[in-house]
Design an enzyme around this catalytic site. Structure first.
Site, PDB file in Angstrom:
ATOM      1  N   HIS A  93      -7.979  -0.612   6.050  1.00  9.04           N
ATOM      2  CA  HIS A  93      -8.370  -1.869   6.701  1.00  9.04           C
ATOM      3  C   HIS A  93      -9.008  -2.779   5.655  1.00  9.04           C
ATOM      4  O   HIS A  93      -9.849  -2.336   4.878  1.00  9.04           O
ATOM      5  CB  HIS A  93      -9.357  -1.572   7.838  1.00  9.04           C
ATOM      6  CG  HIS A  93      -9.811  -2.809   8.533  1.00  9.04           C
ATOM      7  ND1 HIS A  93      -9.012  -3.456   9.459  1.00  9.04           N
ATOM      8  CD2 HIS A  93     -10.937  -3.546   8.427  1.00  9.04           C
ATOM      9  CE1 HIS A  93      -9.644  -4.537   9.882  1.00  9.04           C
ATOM     10  NE2 HIS A  93     -10.821  -4.608   9.275  1.00  9.04           N
ATOM     11  N   GLU A 133     -10.514   3.949  19.357  1.00 11.96           N
ATOM     12  CA  GLU A 133     -11.173   2.640  19.249  1.00 11.96           C
ATOM     13  C   GLU A 133     -10.759   1.961  17.941  1.00 11.96           C
ATOM     14  O   GLU A 133     -10.839   2.567  16.874  1.00 11.96           O
ATOM     15  CB  GLU A 133     -12.688   2.831  19.295  1.00 11.96           C
ATOM     16  CG  GLU A 133     -13.390   1.618  19.879  1.00 11.96           C
ATOM     17  CD  GLU A 133     -14.899   1.783  19.803  1.00 11.96           C
ATOM     18  OE1 GLU A 133     -15.578   0.792  19.533  1.00 11.96           O
ATOM     19  OE2 GLU A 133     -15.373   2.933  19.975  1.00 11.96           O
ATOM     20  N   ASN A 148       0.833  -1.216   0.000  1.00 16.25           N
ATOM     21  CA  ASN A 148       0.000   0.000   0.000  1.00 16.25           C
ATOM     22  C   ASN A 148       0.860   1.255   0.000  1.00 16.25           C
ATOM     23  O   ASN A 148       0.553   2.226  -0.698  1.00 16.25           O
ATOM     24  CB  ASN A 148      -0.954  -0.003   1.196  1.00 16.25           C
ATOM     25  CG  ASN A 148      -2.201  -0.811   0.919  1.00 16.25           C
ATOM     26  OD1 ASN A 148      -3.054  -0.392   0.149  1.00 16.25           O
ATOM     27  ND2 ASN A 148      -2.302  -1.992   1.513  1.00 16.25           N
ATOM     28  N   ILE A 153      -1.296  -1.507  17.580  1.00 15.46           N
ATOM     29  CA  ILE A 153      -2.357  -0.656  18.107  1.00 15.46           C
ATOM     30  C   ILE A 153      -1.694   0.561  18.728  1.00 15.46           C
ATOM     31  O   ILE A 153      -0.732   0.433  19.501  1.00 15.46           O
ATOM     32  CB  ILE A 153      -3.199  -1.433  19.139  1.00 15.46           C
ATOM     33  CG1 ILE A 153      -3.956  -2.550  18.418  1.00 15.46           C
ATOM     34  CG2 ILE A 153      -4.152  -0.503  19.881  1.00 15.46           C
ATOM     35  CD1 ILE A 153      -4.710  -3.486  19.322  1.00 15.46           C
TER      36      ILE A 153
HETATM   37  C1  GRF Z   1      -3.333  -4.739   3.848  1.00 14.45           C
HETATM   38  O1  GRF Z   1      -4.268  -5.717   3.524  1.00 14.45           O
HETATM   39  C2  GRF Z   1      -3.946  -3.685   4.711  1.00 14.45           C
HETATM   40  O2  GRF Z   1      -5.281  -3.450   4.442  1.00 14.45           O
HETATM   41  C3  GRF Z   1      -3.804  -4.277   6.077  1.00 14.45           C
HETATM   42  O3  GRF Z   1      -2.572  -4.939   6.076  1.00 14.45           O
HETATM   43  C4  GRF Z   1      -2.228  -5.296   4.741  1.00 14.45           C
HETATM   44  C5  GRF Z   1      -0.919  -4.664   4.465  1.00 14.45           C
HETATM   45  O4  GRF Z   1      -0.387  -4.987   3.216  1.00 14.45           O
HETATM   46  N1  GRF Z   1      -3.928  -3.237   7.090  1.00 14.45           N
HETATM   47  P1  GRF Z   1       0.825  -4.169   2.632  1.00 14.45           P
HETATM   48  O5  GRF Z   1       1.946  -4.205   3.685  1.00 14.45           O
HETATM   49  O6  GRF Z   1       0.387  -2.772   2.365  1.00 14.45           O
HETATM   50  O7  GRF Z   1       1.241  -4.896   1.409  1.00 14.45           O
END
Ligand code: GRF
Length: 197
Positions: free
Chosen positions: A105, A139, A14, A88
């Site tokens: 998420h 939260e 990402n 967290i």
């Molecule tokens: C993704 O599916 C994201 O939504 C979740 O953890 C995963 C991370 O993947 N929070 P990357 O490290 O971005 O490849």
């Protein structure tokens, strides 16, 4: 020009999608709580400042978060982008960056907060699954939703095939949200509902 710091823990796909989308975001640094995160090596290979801050070297969650917050504050980013950051965060950390921390998420929140979202989606028999970009509040996985992308759950899907389909959507929606922030198009209504202008 608006700037951001991206927090990762692993693969970093990402983070990579945000960098490669060339949104105009000035990425001040990529920070990982795991020094061996593959995403950190990729960031380094792109000439981006890559910072490893090992949470295991800190006695408490509070101590780690305080150092992380200090490192981010030195860079003074407009946005703190959690991208597969598997920790967290304490309320104290979150309070230091009000309405500036985003997370992606892998589910259509409020369905399936927490872990193992793809397995749980298959077990629940939902026909639509997807991902959510939201603002981070104390939260877990429940802050104001900025954007979502849905994908179908197909006959014969496994956790892996479904995860791969959702991930493709993640790589579209997170850069899009970054663009909206850069264009000042994100508006807060009463009750912290987010609307895009
Ligand atoms: C993704 O599916 C994201 O939504 C979740 O953890 C995963 C991370 O993947 N929070 P990357 O490290 O971005 O490849």
């Amino acid at each position: 020009m608006k700037s951001g710091v991206v927090l990762i823990s692993g693969r970093g796909s990402n983070m990579r999608s945000i960098v490669e989308a060339r949104t105009g975001l000035d990425v001040k640094a990529v920070v990982s709580n795991r020094p061996d995160a593959p995403g950190l090596a990729w960031a380094r290979s792109q000439g981006l400042p890559a910072i490893a801050l090992d949470h295991k070297a800190h006695a408490t969650r509070e101590a780690f978060d305080a150092e992380l917050a200090a490192a981010i504050e030195r860079l003074a980013p407009d946005l703190v982008l959690l991208a597969g950051f598997m920790r967290i965060l304490t309320p104290e950390f979150i309070a230091r960056f009000p309405r500036r921390i985003l997370n992606i998420h892998p589910s259509l929140l409020p369905a399936f907060p927490g872990l193992h979202t793809h397995r749980r989606a298959l077990e629940a028999g939902v026909k639509l699954h997807g991902c959510t970009v939201h603002l981070v509040t104390p939260e877990l996985d429940s802050g104001p939703i900025v954007a979502q992308a849905a994908v179908p759950v197909l006959r014969g899907d496994t956790e892996e095939t479904l995860a791969a389909r959702v991930l493709q959507a993640e790589h579209q929606v997170y850069p899009q949200v970054v663009r909206w922030f850069l264009e000042d198009r994100v508006e807060f209504l009463d009750g912290d509902i987010v609307q895009i202008r």
